[in-house]
Write a protein that holds these residues in place. Structure first.
Motif, PDB file in Angstrom:
ATOM      1  N   ASP A  13       0.823  -1.226   0.000  1.00  0.00           N
ATOM      2  CA  ASP A  13       0.000   0.000   0.000  1.00  0.00           C
ATOM      3  C   ASP A  13       0.853   1.270   0.000  1.00  0.00           C
ATOM      4  OD1 ASP A  13       0.686  -0.758   2.560  1.00  0.00           O
ATOM      5  OD2 ASP A  13      -0.973   0.364   3.462  1.00  0.00           O
ATOM      6  N   TRP A  14       2.093   1.189   0.539  1.00  0.00           N
ATOM      7  CA  TRP A  14       3.000   2.349   0.457  1.00  0.00           C
ATOM      8  C   TRP A  14       3.347   2.608  -1.015  1.00  0.00           C
ATOM      9  CZ3 TRP A  14       7.383   2.438   4.692  1.00  0.00           C
ATOM     10  CH2 TRP A  14       6.787   2.349   5.965  1.00  0.00           C
ATOM     11  N   VAL A  15       3.626   1.518  -1.711  1.00  0.00           N
ATOM     12  CA  VAL A  15       4.032   1.637  -3.114  1.00  0.00           C
ATOM     13  C   VAL A  15       2.865   2.174  -3.956  1.00  0.00           C
ATOM     14  CG1 VAL A  15       4.951   0.396  -5.119  1.00  0.00           C
ATOM     15  CG2 VAL A  15       5.688  -0.248  -2.823  1.00  0.00           C
ATOM     16  N   GLU A  16       1.667   1.669  -3.630  1.00  0.00           N
ATOM     17  CA  GLU A  16       0.490   2.112  -4.374  1.00  0.00           C
ATOM     18  C   GLU A  16       0.242   3.614  -4.158  1.00  0.00           C
ATOM     19  OE1 GLU A  16      -3.960   0.651  -4.187  1.00  0.00           O
ATOM     20  OE2 GLU A  16      -2.521  -1.023  -4.109  1.00  0.00           O
ATOM     21  N   THR A  17       0.360   4.053  -2.895  1.00  0.00           N
ATOM     22  CA  THR A  17       0.176   5.481  -2.590  1.00  0.00           C
ATOM     23  C   THR A  17       1.227   6.305  -3.332  1.00  0.00           C
ATOM     24  OG1 THR A  17      -0.544   4.826  -0.409  1.00  0.00           O
ATOM     25  CG2 THR A  17      -0.020   7.148  -0.677  1.00  0.00           C
ATOM     26  N   PHE A  18       2.455   5.811  -3.317  1.00  0.00           N
ATOM     27  CA  PHE A  18       3.545   6.517  -4.002  1.00  0.00           C
ATOM     28  C   PHE A  18       3.222   6.680  -5.487  1.00  0.00           C
ATOM     29  CE2 PHE A  18       7.447   5.794  -6.581  1.00  0.00           C
ATOM     30  CZ  PHE A  18       8.100   6.989  -6.323  1.00  0.00           C
ATOM     31  N   GLN A  19       2.784   5.586  -6.105  1.00  0.00           N
ATOM     32  CA  GLN A  19       2.484   5.653  -7.540  1.00  0.00           C
ATOM     33  C   GLN A  19       1.375   6.669  -7.817  1.00  0.00           C
ATOM     34  OE1 GLN A  19       2.177   1.292  -7.907  1.00  0.00           O
ATOM     35  NE2 GLN A  19       3.427   1.506  -9.743  1.00  0.00           N
ATOM     36  N   HIS A  20       0.401   6.713  -6.912  1.00  0.00           N
ATOM     37  CA  HIS A  20      -0.691   7.662  -7.046  1.00  0.00           C
ATOM     38  C   HIS A  20      -0.154   9.104  -6.913  1.00  0.00           C
ATOM     39  CE1 HIS A  20      -4.712   9.190  -6.809  1.00  0.00           C
ATOM     40  NE2 HIS A  20      -4.415   9.816  -5.675  1.00  0.00           N
ATOM     41  N   GLN A  21       0.722   9.315  -5.887  1.00  0.00           N
ATOM     42  CA  GLN A  21       1.263  10.670  -5.630  1.00  0.00           C
ATOM     43  C   GLN A  21       2.148  11.173  -6.769  1.00  0.00           C
ATOM     44  OE1 GLN A  21       3.158   9.560  -1.966  1.00  0.00           O
ATOM     45  NE2 GLN A  21       1.869  10.947  -0.759  1.00  0.00           N
ATOM     46  N   THR A  22       2.787  10.240  -7.465  1.00  0.00           N
ATOM     47  CA  THR A  22       3.724  10.673  -8.516  1.00  0.00           C
ATOM     48  C   THR A  22       3.008  11.258  -9.741  1.00  0.00           C
ATOM     49  OG1 THR A  22       3.758   8.451  -9.447  1.00  0.00           O
ATOM     50  CG2 THR A  22       5.559   9.018  -7.938  1.00  0.00           C
ATOM     51  N   GLN A  23       1.725  10.903  -9.903  1.00  0.00           N
ATOM     52  CA  GLN A  23       0.988  11.331 -11.104  1.00  0.00           C
ATOM     53  C   GLN A  23       1.084  12.834 -11.334  1.00  0.00           C
ATOM     54  OE1 GLN A  23      -0.092   9.555 -13.548  1.00  0.00           O
ATOM     55  NE2 GLN A  23       0.617   7.800 -12.365  1.00  0.00           N
ATOM     56  N   LYS A  24       0.872  13.589 -10.238  1.00  0.00           N
ATOM     57  CA  LYS A  24       0.885  15.058 -10.320  1.00  0.00           C
ATOM     58  C   LYS A  24       2.224  15.566 -10.889  1.00  0.00           C
ATOM     59  CE  LYS A  24       1.534  17.982  -6.489  1.00  0.00           C
ATOM     60  NZ  LYS A  24       1.264  18.172  -5.072  1.00  0.00           N
ATOM     61  N   TYR A  25       3.311  14.941 -10.423  1.00  0.00           N
ATOM     62  CA  TYR A  25       4.644  15.399 -10.839  1.00  0.00           C
ATOM     63  C   TYR A  25       4.991  14.942 -12.257  1.00  0.00           C
ATOM     64  CZ  TYR A  25       4.990  16.791  -6.017  1.00  0.00           C
ATOM     65  OH  TYR A  25       4.744  17.393  -4.825  1.00  0.00           O
TER      66      TYR A  25
END
Ligand code: SF4
Length: 382
Positions: free
Chosen positions: A330-342
Motif C-alpha cells: 500500500d505504500w508503493v500504491e500510494t507513491f504511484q498515485h502521488q507521482t501522477q501530479k509530478y
C-alpha cells in the motif's frame, strides 16, 4: 564493499557560509590524531572483514595534516581494515596548501584522488565567501597537482552567490573546463543558521541568497553540462567519462560506511550513528575507550524516506520493482498515485520501472521527495 570517512576538524579560518564542524585553530591537532587512531582501534570490528572500496579524508581541512600524522593514520588503517586494491582514496585540500612540498608528501601516501575546494575563480567572490586563496592560486594549485600526477581530481564550485552574475558563473564553468578535470561538485550557496553569513545577512551587510538566482545558475550549469558531455549523476555532482566519486556514490546507494572523528556519521545498514561535534569531549571519551556517539535504529519508514530522497537525487532514480520487493504494497500504491501530479507537470519521469526527476524537477528534488515520505510510527534510540 564499504567506505571509511575521517573528519579533520580544523581550518586556518572559517569561511562565512560554512556549517561543517571545524575550528579555526589547530592547537589540539596532535591530541586529535591520537584520538582518531584510537577510535579506529575501537571500531576495528565494524566492517567484519568487508573490504574498503573508498577512504575519504574530509573536514575541516585535511591538508593541515603533516607527513608524520598522515603516515600514522595510514599505518593504522592498513593494520586494522582490509582495503581493496582499487580503492578510491580521496583527500580534501584547500588550494593554498597544495605547494610542491605538500604534493610531494601526498605522492608518497596511498591517496589517489584530490578534492579541491576552489568555490570560485573570481577574487571578489572568494573574498565575499572569506576563502583564503585567490583565483590565480587556485589555478596554479590545480596545475601543480596535475604535474605531480594527481589526475583524479574533483573541484568544488559554489553558485547563487548574491554578488555573482550569470557571466561570472559561466566564467567559473569555463575555467573548470579549461583545467581538464574529470569531476565537478557544484553547490548552491545556502544560508545556514549561526554561520558568519547568516549573521552578516541579519546585520544587513550581505544579501540573502535568492531562489530565482540559484535556479537560474542551476539551469546554466545543466546547459553547460549538456553542451560539454559532462554527465550529471547526482543533483550536485558531474563527471566526464563516468568518473563517478565512489565514496559519495556509496552514500547515495546506501552502502555501509564508518565515520571517524568528531561529528562524523556512520551507517551499518540497520542504524545510523553520529559522533559528538565537540573536540574536547570527543578526545576525552576516546581516551577513556568510549565511543562518543549516539545512534538510531532505522525504522521501515526511515528506510523508505532515505531510499526516495537519495534515489531521486541521482541518475539511477528509484526503481518501482525495488520498492515492491522491500516495502508494503500500500505504500508503493500510494507513491504511484502521488507521482501522477509530478509526471503531469513534467518534474518527474517514468522510464520503464524507474522514476527520475526531470531537469525541471531537479532543483526542487528535496521538496518533491519529501511529498512521498512516510511518517515514523516506531523509533528507537540505541
Ligand atoms: S575550508 Fe571548508 S570546512 Fe573549512 S571553513 Fe571553509 S568550507 Fe568550512
Amino acid at each position: 564493499m564499504a567506505g571509511l570517512y575521517l573528519h579533520i576538524p580544523f581550518c586556518t579560518r572559517k569561511c562565512h557560509y560554512c556549517n561543517f564542524y571545524s575550528l579555526a585553530s589547530a592547537k589540539y591537532k596532535p591530541e586529535l590524531v591520537q584520538a582518531l587512531l584510537k577510535e579506529i582501534e575501537l571500531q576495528k570490528n565494524y566492517f567484519q572483514n568487508e573490504k574498503l572500496e573508498s577512504i575519504y579524508f574530509g573536514g575541516g581541512t585535511p591538508s593541515l595534516l603533516n607527513e608524520q600524522e598522515l603516515n600514522l593514520i595510514f599505518e593504522k588503517i592498513n593494520n586494522t581494515f582490509s582495503i581493496d586494491k582499487q580503492a578510491e582514496i580521496t583527500f580534501e585540500a584547500n588550494p593554498n596548501d597544495l605547494n610542491k612540498e605538500y604534493l610531494r608528501l601526498l605522492q608518497k601516501t596511498p591517496i589517489n584522488r584530490l578534492s579541491i575546494g576552489v568555490q570560485s575563480f573570481h577574487d571578489n567572490e572568494l573574498i565575499y565567501l572569506n576563502r583564503l586563496h585567490n583565483a590565480e592560486e587556485a589555478k596554479s594549485a590545480i596545475k601543480r597537482a596535475q604535474d605531480f600526477g594527481f589526475f583524479a581530481l574533483n573541484l568544488d564550485l559554489i553558485y547563487g552567490i548574491p554578488i555573482a552574475s550569470s557571466k561570472s558563473w559561466q566564467n567559473n564553468l569555463e575555467a573548470f573546463k579549461a583545467l581538464q578535470i574529470d569531476h565537478l561538485s557544484a553547490y548552491n550557496l545556502t544560508r545556514e543558521e549561526n554561520t558568519a553569513y547568516d549573521i552578516l545577512i541579519k546585520k544587513g551587510k550581505y544579501a540573502a541568497p535568492n531562489d530565482v538566482q540559484g535556479e537560474a545558475h542551476f539551469k546554466q550549469l545543466l546547459a553547460f553540462a549538456k553542451e560539454n558531455n559532462l554527465e550529471q549523476y547526482e543533483i550536485s555532482n558531474f563527471a566526464f567519462n563516468q568518473k563517478y566519486a565512489v565514496h559519495n556514490t556509496n552514500y547515495w546507494r546506501r552502502k555501509k560506511y564508518l565515520g571517524i572523528g568528531p561529528s562524523a556519521h556512520s551507517f551499518n545498514l540497520l542504524s545510523r550513528s553520529w559522533n559528538i561535534a565537540q573536540l574536547k569531549p570527543y578526545i576525552e571519551a576516546i581516551n577513556q575507550n568510549q565511543l562518543p556517539n549516539e545512534s538510531e535504529r532505522l525504522s521501515k519508514a526511515d528506510e523508505w524516506n532515505e531510499t526516495l530522497m537519495t534515489g531521486l537525487r541521482t541518475k539511477w532514480g528509484v526503481d518501482i520493482d525495488y520498492l515492491k520487493q522491500n516495502f508494503d504494497a500500500d505504500w508503493v500504491e500510494t507513491f504511484q498515485h502521488q507521482t501522477q501530479k509530478y509526471i503531469e507537470n513534467g518534474q518527474l519521469l517514468l522510464n520503464k520501472s524507474v522514476y527520475q526527476l526531470s531537469e525541471k524537477g531537479l532543483f526542487f528534488a528535496d521538496g518533491i521527495a519529501s511529498e512521498f515520505f512516510r511518517v515514523n510510527t516506531t523509533k528507537s534510540n540505541e
